[in-house]
Design a protein around this motif. Structure first.
Motif, PDB file in Angstrom:
ATOM      1  N   GLU A 193       1.628  60.374   8.959  1.00 43.61           N
ATOM      2  CA  GLU A 193       1.702  58.916   9.075  1.00 43.61           C
ATOM      3  C   GLU A 193       1.115  58.258   7.831  1.00 43.61           C
ATOM      4  N   GLN A 253       0.822  52.137   7.804  1.00 44.80           N
ATOM      5  CA  GLN A 253       1.043  51.845   9.225  1.00 44.80           C
ATOM      6  C   GLN A 253      -0.272  51.491   9.909  1.00 44.80           C
ATOM      7  N   LEU A 300      10.689  51.044   6.576  1.00 43.53           N
ATOM      8  CA  LEU A 300      10.789  51.957   7.724  1.00 43.53           C
ATOM      9  C   LEU A 300       9.502  51.942   8.540  1.00 43.53           C
ATOM     10  N   ASP A 301       8.385  51.719   7.863  1.00 41.68           N
ATOM     11  CA  ASP A 301       7.106  51.630   8.582  1.00 41.68           C
ATOM     12  C   ASP A 301       7.040  50.352   9.413  1.00 41.68           C
ATOM     13  N   GLN A 351       9.644  48.752  10.578  1.00 41.31           N
ATOM     14  CA  GLN A 351      10.589  48.934  11.680  1.00 41.31           C
ATOM     15  C   GLN A 351       9.995  49.806  12.783  1.00 41.31           C
ATOM     16  N   HIS A 352       9.313  50.859  12.387  1.00 43.75           N
ATOM     17  CA  HIS A 352       8.704  51.765  13.369  1.00 43.75           C
ATOM     18  C   HIS A 352       7.694  51.023  14.241  1.00 43.75           C
ATOM     19  N   LEU A 353       6.847  50.231  13.615  1.00 45.07           N
ATOM     20  CA  LEU A 353       5.825  49.498  14.358  1.00 45.07           C
ATOM     21  C   LEU A 353       6.438  48.380  15.191  1.00 45.07           C
ATOM     22  N   SER A 359       9.406  48.115  16.394  1.00 41.11           N
ATOM     23  CA  SER A 359      10.183  48.631  17.516  1.00 41.11           C
ATOM     24  C   SER A 359       9.299  48.873  18.724  1.00 41.11           C
ATOM     25  N   SER A 360       8.046  49.227  18.484  1.00 37.80           N
ATOM     26  CA  SER A 360       7.095  49.417  19.580  1.00 37.80           C
ATOM     27  C   SER A 360       6.495  48.093  20.027  1.00 37.80           C
TER      28      SER A 360
END
Length: 413
Positions: free
Chosen positions: A106, A110, A148-149, A151-153, A155-156
């Motif tokens: 990770e 993030q 992308l980081d 988006q990852h966060l 999305s949650s």
């Protein structure tokens, strides 16, 4: 628990204000970030986080690009550490080695975003930060990987379970109604009277998703017309002098406008959940509703026609319909997906192409983008899963017999 959370948030905000009144920190932004990631006490960390966010909000674009440079270069992953952690997990695949691998894999940026988000009111600031990233860093730039980081966060954080569905009515707060006017991206709302015609009558509905961390900011909203039969023109839906229909007499729910409101949440999907929940709610409220369709633009149709050497203004209505059907069913990107973004959205949700209408949107935007043509995508509960799977697995565009017949006409050849 809600009261306790409010009290703690209030006390935390007071402590933050008290500490920040002592004056701004003279350290560089990079030093503040390093301090925040060092894991000091929560109040101290939130003070540092608040200063980072305040400092970022005052940056010009050049400084913001430098900020993203730092996120990209200094707060990424260490490939050697990742390889070593993976080797250790393969040698002994236990809980400890797995945790070490997750930590190594990770990027620190993030964790930075998570700690920044502890500050009251930080979520919309981080959404705005991502909007800056999308605006300032080209997709082809290596630094774009940090999106992308985000988006990852996001999305949650913006998971469907956290979203709140609200109906927008003429009695909704004025500042929310103003934002509906501002964010409408499909059919412009020209005045307060225009908005009132869309949200007040018994045969009109507007629903939006909100997030608890952004209670005054719509994320996405859908406008719905309750009708008898499936309409083929947005002019009839938005006409000032139309006759109002009692909601109980309607048999069709028409989703005629879906607008995403937050540029910083691009690519975070809300639309599928919104349509599904609104359709379920309307069906429960009005049992006579048996048909659920969209009346959608084809925003890349004119561009495609021009690329084919076709002037859409010279075509008859039947030729326009035939070419639009051909476009929707056969025009594909290199990856096999439909060229049109609205088609990708609805087909990906399990709808199918039901009907095509010429002269359906005669606004300047409708003519410029869609040659005035619109399409009904139909949602049928018994076929949604099958349609979605056919589209996802084979990029198959499911269409009615009538639309398929249009493609076979000589004008579409």
């Amino acid at each position: 628990m809600s009261l306790l959370s409010d009290v703690l948030a209030t006390l935390t905000s007071r402590n933050l204000r008290r500490r920040m009144l002592s004056g701004p920190d003279s350290r560089s932004t990079e030093a503040l970030i390093a301090d925040l990631l060092s894991g000091h006490g929560e109040i101290s960390g939130m003070t540092t986080a608040a200063q980072i966010l305040d400092r970022y909000s005052e940056m010009e674009d050049e400084a913001k690009i430098a900020f993203f440079d730092h996120l990209s270069n200094a707060l990424g992953i260490d490939p050697a550490n990742v390889r070593a952690a993976l080797d250790a997990f393969e040698a002994e695949p236990g809980k400890k080695s797995y945790g070490a691998f997750l930590k190594a894999a990770e990027p620190a940026r993030q964790e930075l975003a998570r700690r920044l988000n502890r500050v009251p009111g930080a979520t919309p600031q981080l959404v705005a930060m991502r909007n800056d990233l999308l605006r300032l860093i080209p997709k082809s730039d290596p630094r774009a990987r940090i999106d992308l980081d985000f988006q990852h966060l996001f999305s949650s954080w913006f998971n469907r379970g956290f979203l709140v569905l609200r109906r927008i009515s003429w009695e909704s707060p004025a500042h929310i109604l103003e934002k509906i006017i501002a964010y409408e991206a499909v059919h412009a709302i020209h005045s307060w009277a225009d908005l009132r015609r869309r949200v007040e009558p018994s045969d009109r509905r507007c629903f939006t998703f909100f997030h608890p961390a952004m209670p005054d900011e719509p994320l996405i909203f859908v406008e719905v017309a309750l009708t008898k039969g499936i309409p083929g023109s947005v002019q009839t839906l938005l006409a000032e002098d139309r006759a109002e229909l009692a909601a109980e007499e309607a048999d069709t729910a028409v989703f005629y406008s879906i607008s995403n409101c937050q540029a910083g949440l691009a690519g975070i999907s809300f639309g599928n959940s919104l349509i599904k929940q609104v359709a379920e709610g309307l069906a429960a409220e009005l049992p006579n509703l048996t048909t659920f369709v969209t009346l959608s633009p084809i925003p890349t149709l004119t561009k495609w026609m021009q690329g084919e050497g076709i002037d859409p203004t010279t075509l008859t209505a039947e030729e326009q319909k035939a070419l639009a059907a051909r476009f929707l069913l056969t025009a594909k990107r290199a990856d096999g997906m439909p060229y049109d973004p609205v088609a990708r959205f609805h087909l990906g949700n399990g709808a199918y192409v039901f009907a095509v209408h010429a002269g359906a949107d005669l606004s300047d935007k409708g003519i410029a983008e869609s040659a005035g043509v619109m399409v009904n995508y139909r949602y049928e509960a018994e076929n949604i899963v099958e349609n979605h799977e056919r589209f996802a697995a084979r990029q198959e565009v499911v269409a009615s017999k009538a639309v398929k017949a249009l493609v076979k006409t000589p004008t579409a050849a």
